[in-house]
Design a protein around this motif. Structure first.
Motif, PDB file in Angstrom:
ATOM      1  N   SER A   1       1.000  -1.281  -0.068  1.00 37.75           N
ATOM      2  CA  SER A   1       0.075   0.057   0.022  1.00 37.75           C
ATOM      3  C   SER A   1       0.774   1.342   0.174  1.00 37.75           C
ATOM      4  N   ALA A   2       2.107   1.369   0.299  1.00 35.37           N
ATOM      5  CA  ALA A   2       3.120   2.341   0.293  1.00 35.37           C
ATOM      6  C   ALA A   2       3.205   2.667  -1.162  1.00 35.37           C
ATOM      7  N   LYS A   3       3.013   3.919  -1.714  1.00 36.35           N
ATOM      8  CA  LYS A   3       3.118   4.370  -3.093  1.00 36.35           C
ATOM      9  C   LYS A   3       4.401   4.941  -3.144  1.00 36.35           C
TER      10      LYS A   3
ATOM     11  N   GLN B   1       2.311   7.041  -9.006  1.00 34.67           N
ATOM     12  CA  GLN B   1       1.298   8.047  -8.868  1.00 34.67           C
ATOM     13  C   GLN B   1       0.686   7.793 -10.075  1.00 34.67           C
ATOM     14  N   GLN B   2      -0.779   7.875 -10.079  1.00 32.06           N
ATOM     15  CA  GLN B   2      -1.687   7.684 -11.264  1.00 32.06           C
ATOM     16  C   GLN B   2      -1.998   9.440 -11.475  1.00 32.06           C
TER      17      GLN B   2
ATOM     18  N   VAL C   1       7.666  15.549  -3.536  1.00 35.58           N
ATOM     19  CA  VAL C   1       6.915  14.547  -2.843  1.00 35.58           C
ATOM     20  C   VAL C   1       7.792  13.098  -2.972  1.00 35.58           C
ATOM     21  N   SER C   2       8.007  12.680  -1.776  1.00 33.01           N
ATOM     22  CA  SER C   2       8.832  11.491  -1.574  1.00 33.01           C
ATOM     23  C   SER C   2       8.583  10.785  -0.605  1.00 33.01           C
ATOM     24  N   PRO C   3       7.379  10.294  -0.091  1.00 27.46           N
ATOM     25  CA  PRO C   3       6.981   9.489   0.981  1.00 27.46           C
ATOM     26  C   PRO C   3       7.816   8.167   1.386  1.00 27.46           C
TER      27      PRO C   3
END
Ligand code: MCN
Ligand code: MOS
Length: 764
Positions: free
Chosen positions: A35-37, A42-43, A239-241
């Motif tokens: 579940s970690a994207k 990213q869509q 963005v880089s979670p």
């Protein structure tokens, strides 16, 4: 010698949730369940796909790029070449040096290495882009190249005077020393090889750019994108979670990022670009190849009189990378006379970069091998010679160590390993046709103190939220920040949500140089302390609070509940208290900046690397330390080397989470085993290509190559190094592994291998 603090870091009262507890990775379930994207997952509506075309020669000029066929291919939206891509501005380097006011083109006309980006194709689908990229025809005027350091045209290179370190008269002392050792050591090109390859999605909305990209440094990369495209820093969001490893390679915005962001701007559509695994070998630099000579002059008791060290590392034709080869050499042992100098040599390669413990790693291979050679020369045990030359203070900075538990590391490591049972003669220990060798080597890494900010919010439901633009690439930032906030506010770690990896959050410097944990636990501790102060302040002073009537000086928050320390009066959940005083949250920021920092200071501190405080600032010299004890088994007939046992004792100060620190140390040791025995970028001498540019041919250790590894913490809290007393963990443990293995191989075989990796043909 007394051994203490072996198990320092166990959280005696707060359990796994507290600082020092063995909490499992809080991001673990998301990563394991998928579940970690990750960035490029990213869509986005209207996403287009870019694929790079790379130079096939190492030196020369692009004569012509024929794009006709590619442009006519199905789905193609644009073919980018130096002639068609939009012009960018040159950005500052990572030290923040103001850039020259000249254009920057991420696609090259002048070729300085094989694999340089010369064109890119953007298409509706990834497959169409791959197919069309194969149709781009590039012709070159090729010129002779210098493929690597062994090239006869390479020469001695450029002296880097800033790297010179000297005291006493090292040459004279060497000349008159009774025992003299002089040896040359080489390390090859090595690659970070993170599981997740580099790539990004770039998306423009007007003059605002959002980039989803794995990043060790959101603020530094945002600055680069902003400067390239000449838009305000605030207009760029990184963005880089989640990041699938970086090991130093994901700290900077690179030319492929400029290509993707340019394409997105030109097309008015989001663009995704992902490197192939082979492209990751030339799209950015791995560890530079190095050459060192180390000479040690000593007396008959093995006491060092002089160290003379000369180093060379490769850099690229138009970029500068200095791999600080004298960094361990100058501090590990006491010596009255010392000289270290370094040159860099330009070769036709991509500019090398940071890879786990840049500098310290190859430096330790030199000095920790040479001291072993000295030990045999004078007939003293390799552990004993290290103790005889123990540096009681920093020999270079001439300052006291903040903490240096290296003696303890030697003692504990030797004890657990059984070093006393070692027989000194080479080839004296065997098991059938396997020659057994035991080697020891030390390692170190400086403590870099830098800057970070965090917000801590106590929310209406009593949970706690932490936000920071720092990152977690697997080292454990999410988890240790949850522990820091949980312990400081007084809630279970389960009730803490840590949000990282978005440059809109409060800023942070680079997750590099093993600095982030110390910086960010400090910032979160400060923010959480002031959020707690606000909470308790409200409970005491707000007339609506059930505690108001108590007239208490203070209250206790623990396990999500607030009560009086005397046990009288109410005992409420944080949520109930917030409701009673009519607040939906409490919020505080904390940072590790000096007081009175201006907005400009903050910008500089978060977007330039050089702003870390020097590790020798003030009265102390601050470093982590370690000692590795390694057993190898060498097949006498085939020369194959297996590492069969590793015991390492390490001083990283106080550990925020021993489970994670141990995992970091083991990761570093495994990478060190790869470096010692397997890893080597091989260059095709005709066109300067990296031949083994994939994970089938560039060998890294697998489970079968790795024995049980025992790691033991010998650190004590070091408050000169960080707010909570920790020192660096992430890079330390790789330092010293390769020389410990080379020393063990010598003990097993009587052969001294001074060129990494130690492959079987070097032993038979
Ligand atoms: N830690 C601890 N106690 C301390 C210090 C650290 O328990 N006193 C633990 C924490 O879990 C923390 C981790 O060790 O998250 C690393 O902390 P630190 O040494 O401060 O290093 P950074 O957070 O700055 O991470 C960067 C460092 C570097 S520079 C490289 S290279 C590297 C490394 O971390 N790359 C890695 N470890 C890596 N681990 C993974 N899985 N992937 C990478 O790419
Ligand atoms: Mo680590 S090589 O400093 O990212």
């Amino acid at each position: 010698m007394t051994v203490h603090n072996m198990r320092h870091g166990d959280a005696s009262d707060g359990g796994a949730d507290a600082i020092g507890g063995r909490l499992s990775r809080v991001d673990g379930p998301a990563k394991i369940t998928g579940s970690a994207k990750y960035a490029v997952e990213q869509q986005l509506e209207g996403l287009a796909y870019a694929v790079l075309v790379e130079s096939t020669v190492a030196s020369g000029k692009v004569r012509r790029i024929d794009t006709a066929e590619a442009e006519a291919a199905p789905g193609v939206l644009k073919v980018l070449t130096p002639d068609t891509i939009i012009s960018l501005r040159t950005a500052s380097d990572w030290f923040g040096t103001p850039p020259p006011d000249k254009p920057y083109c991420p696609l090259a006309r002048d070729i300085t290495f094989s694999g340089q980006h010369v064109a890119a194709v953007v298409a509706e689908t990834f497959e169409q882009a791959v197919a069309a990229a194969a149709l781009v025809k590039v012709s070159y005027d090729e010129t002779p190249s210098i493929v690597d350091l062994s090239d006869s045209k390479a020469g001695d290179g450029i002296p880097i005077d800033a790297m010179t370190k000297e005291w006493g008269d090292a040459q004279a002392a060497f000349a008159s020393a009774p025992v003299r050792i002089c040896a040359a050591y080489n390390t090859p090109r090595e690659y970070q090889a993170p599981m997740e390859p580099h790539g990004l999605i770039a998306h423009w909305e007007g003059d605002k750019l959002t980039v989803w990209e794995p990043s060790q440094w959101l603020d530094g990369m945002a600055r680069t994108y902003a400067e390239w495209f000449d838009v305000p820093f605030e207009n760029v969001r990184l963005v880089s979670p989640y990041i699938g490893g970086g090991f130093g390679s994901k700290a900077l915005a690179l030319s492929h990022g400029a290509v993707a962001a340019s394409a997105a701007r030109m097309l008015g559509r989001p663009v995704r670009l992902v490197m192939t695994r082979p492209q990751t070998f030339t799209g950015y630099g791995g560890r530079a190849a190095t050459r060192q000579t180390v000479t040690i002059g000593a007396d008959g008791e093995g006491i060092i009189q002089s160290i003379v060290h000369r180093g060379i590392n490769e850099t690229s034709m138009d970029g500068m990378w200095v791999e600080p080869l004298g960094s361990v050499t100058s501090i590990m042992y006491a010596t009255p006379n010392f000289s270290s100098k370094q040159n860099v040599v330009r070769v036709n390669s991509v500019v090398p970069g940071a890879m786990r413990a840049p500098g310290e790693n190859p430096s330790a291979f030199g000095i920790e091998s040479t001291i072993d050679e000295l030990a045999y020369e004078v007939g003293i045990d390799p552990l004993e010679i290290r103790l005889r030359n123990y540096a009681e203070q920093d020999p270079h900075a001439k300052k006291a160590w903040s903490t240096r538990q290296l003696r303890e590391a030697f003692a504990v490591g030797a004890e657990r390993f059984g070093w006393a049972r070692r027989t000194p003669e080479p080839r004296s220990m065997r098991d059938g046709n396997q020659l057994i060798g035991w080697g020891v080597a030390a390692g170190t890494y400086p403590v870099r103190r830098a800057y970070g900010e965090a917000i801590v919010r106590i929310l209406a439901d009593g949970s706690v939220e932490v936000e920071s633009s720092s990152i977690d690439m697997g080292q454990g930032t999410y988890t240790i920040l949850a522990q820091t906030a949980a312990e400081t506010v007084g809630v279970p770690a389960d009730n803490v949500v840590v949000k990282l990896g978005d440059s809109r959050f409060p800023r942070a410097g680079v997750a590099g140089g093993s600095r982030l944990a110390g910086v960010m636990t400090g910032a979160v501790y400060k923010a959480a302390t002031s959020a707690l102060d606000q909470l308790v302040g409200l409970a005491i002073s707000d007339p609506r609070s059930p505690f108001h009537a108590l007239q208490a000086n203070t209250l206790v928050v623990a396990n999500g509940r607030i009560s009086s320390p005397r046990g009288d009066g109410p005992d409420l959940s944080i949520a109930k208290l917030l409701t009673s005083v009519g607040r939906d949250h409490i919020e505080a920021t904390g940072d590790t900046m000096p007081a009175n920092s201006t907005a400009q200071d903050r910008y500089k501190n978060y977007t330039t690397i050089a702003m870390a405080l020097p590790h020798t600032e003030g009265d102390y010299s601050r470093h982590s330390w370690c000692a590795h004890f390694i057993e190898v088994r060498v097949d006498e007939d085939f020369g194959t080397v297996r590492v069969s046992r590793v015991v390492s004792a390490l001083d990283s100060g106080r550990l925020y989470n021993p489970k994670l620190a141990e995992s970091q140390w083991k990761g570093g040791i495994i990478m060190g085993i790869g470096q010692a025995l397997l890893e080597e970028g091989i260059v095709d001498r005709r066109h300067g290509r990296i031949v083994n540019n994939n994970l089938a041919d560039y060998l890294v250790p697998t489970n079968a190559d790795i024995p049980d590894i025992e790691v033991i913490s010998v650190g004590i809290p070091d408050l000169h190094s960080s707010v909570l007393g920790g020192k660096g963990v992430g890079e330390l443990a790789i330092v010293g592994v390769a020389p410990a293995i080379a020393n063990a191989v010598f003990h097993a075989t009587g052969k001294r291998v001074r060129d990494l990796p130690i492959t079987l043909e070097k032993l038979i």
